[in-house]
Design a protein around this motif. Structure first.
Motif, PDB file in Angstrom:
ATOM      1  N   ASN A   6       0.804  -1.220   0.000  1.00 46.67           N
ATOM      2  CA  ASN A   6       0.000   0.000   0.000  1.00 46.67           C
ATOM      3  C   ASN A   6       0.837   1.270   0.000  1.00 46.67           C
ATOM      4  OD1 ASN A   6      -1.963  -1.920   0.198  1.00 46.67           O
ATOM      5  ND2 ASN A   6      -2.653  -1.356   2.254  1.00 46.67           N
ATOM      6  N   ASP A   7       1.917   1.281   0.750  1.00 46.85           N
ATOM      7  CA  ASP A   7       2.742   2.491   0.829  1.00 46.85           C
ATOM      8  C   ASP A   7       3.349   2.825  -0.534  1.00 46.85           C
ATOM      9  OD1 ASP A   7       2.168   2.663   3.514  1.00 46.85           O
ATOM     10  OD2 ASP A   7       4.046   1.743   4.168  1.00 46.85           O
ATOM     11  N   SER A  10       0.669   3.966  -2.979  1.00 47.56           N
ATOM     12  CA  SER A  10       0.231   5.315  -2.670  1.00 47.56           C
ATOM     13  C   SER A  10       1.187   6.358  -3.238  1.00 47.56           C
ATOM     14  CB  SER A  10       0.119   5.495  -1.151  1.00 47.56           C
ATOM     15  OG  SER A  10      -0.270   6.811  -0.824  1.00 47.56           O
ATOM     16  N   GLU A  11       2.466   6.096  -3.153  1.00 46.31           N
ATOM     17  CA  GLU A  11       3.452   7.039  -3.685  1.00 46.31           C
ATOM     18  C   GLU A  11       3.334   7.175  -5.205  1.00 46.31           C
ATOM     19  OE1 GLU A  11       5.480   9.076  -1.968  1.00 46.31           O
ATOM     20  OE2 GLU A  11       4.343   8.295  -0.247  1.00 46.31           O
ATOM     21  N   ALA A  40      -5.818   2.970   3.645  1.00 43.87           N
ATOM     22  CA  ALA A  40      -5.461   2.996   2.227  1.00 43.87           C
ATOM     23  C   ALA A  40      -6.410   3.873   1.431  1.00 43.87           C
ATOM     24  CB  ALA A  40      -5.472   1.575   1.664  1.00 43.87           C
ATOM     25  N   GLN A  44      -4.390   7.251   1.898  1.00 45.80           N
ATOM     26  CA  GLN A  44      -3.392   6.972   0.871  1.00 45.80           C
ATOM     27  C   GLN A  44      -3.922   7.100  -0.555  1.00 45.80           C
ATOM     28  OE1 GLN A  44      -2.234   3.071   2.677  1.00 45.80           O
ATOM     29  NE2 GLN A  44      -0.176   3.988   2.808  1.00 45.80           N
TER      30      GLN A  44
END
Length: 224
Positions: A6-7, A10-11, A40, A44
């Motif tokens: 997810n991180d 997201s970026e 998320a 995100q």
């Protein structure tokens, strides 16, 4: 699309918001799974949730996972679940979550949660058609080379699949999927060409093809 968690996803979405819709991708059996999904979506900027069924050891119809489905439904995001065989030769062919019918009771219990089954069910055609017939919140995704057709005990081709799913659920619940991936492979245009030709041969109208290729998924994602 998903991209290593997810991180990372997201970026990518934040860097190219005009090009990508990102999906959350984490194990729904984790204790923190509902929180991770809510984060998320709300923090995100992700627009869906992808799960690999045979990679999750908890049965997908377990009540233990209901908090995850509650978040997905309340946040109005589509949930894409890969069923069927996974991997190349030597991969997974038997698992509690390998048949799409495992999600039947969940789909009934969460009728406003949109569920996407990719690869036409990936070998589980009868089960997927039955699931789609019984649950109007289940969509089919056509994604990829669909190599699984080679391992069926009877002849299967794209024209048969596009015809059967159209007869069962209509063109409004069929979603084209590129099944493209990291570069240098990138976008596999041949998948689109083959599927476009199959739809033409089956008799899809221009309006129906437009729904399959972009309008249906556009409507799902813009609703989230």
């Amino acid at each position: 699309m998903t991209s290593g968690g997810n991180d990372a996803m997201s970026e990518i979405v934040k860097a190219h918001p005009d090009r990508f819709y990102g999906y959350a991708h984490h194990d729904p059996s984790l204790k923190e799974a509902p929180y991770l999904l809510e984060k998320a979506v709300r923090e995100q900027g992700l627009k869906g949730y992808k799960i690999l069924g045979p990679a999750v050891n908890t049965p997908l119809d377990s009540k233990d996972l209901y908090p995850v489905w509650e978040v997905a439904q309340s946040e109005n995001i589509p949930v894409l679940i890969h069923f069927g065989i996974m991997g190349s030769a030597g991969g997974i062919a038997n698992h509690v979550n390998i048949s799409p019918l495992i999600i039947h009771d969940v789909a009934k219990s969460f009728p406003d949660m949109k569920i996407i089954v990719p690869h036409f069910g990936c070998g589980y055609i009868f089960e997927t058609l039955n699931l789609c017939w019984a649950c109007p919140n289940v969509y089919i995704d056509t994604s990829g080379s669909n190599q699984w057709m080679r391992w069926m005990p009877y002849e299967v081709n794209l024209e048969m699949l596009f015809r059967k799913y159209r007869e069962t659920i209509g063109p409004g619940r069929i979603l084209f999927g590129t099944d493209s991936s990291y570069f240098p492979r990138g976008y596999a245009k041949s998948y689109f060409d083959e599927q476009y030709k199959a739809m033409i041969n089956v008799g899809y109208t221009d309006d129906e093809i437009g729904k399959v290729v972009f309008k249906n998924i556009d409507d799902l994602l813009k609703g989230s």
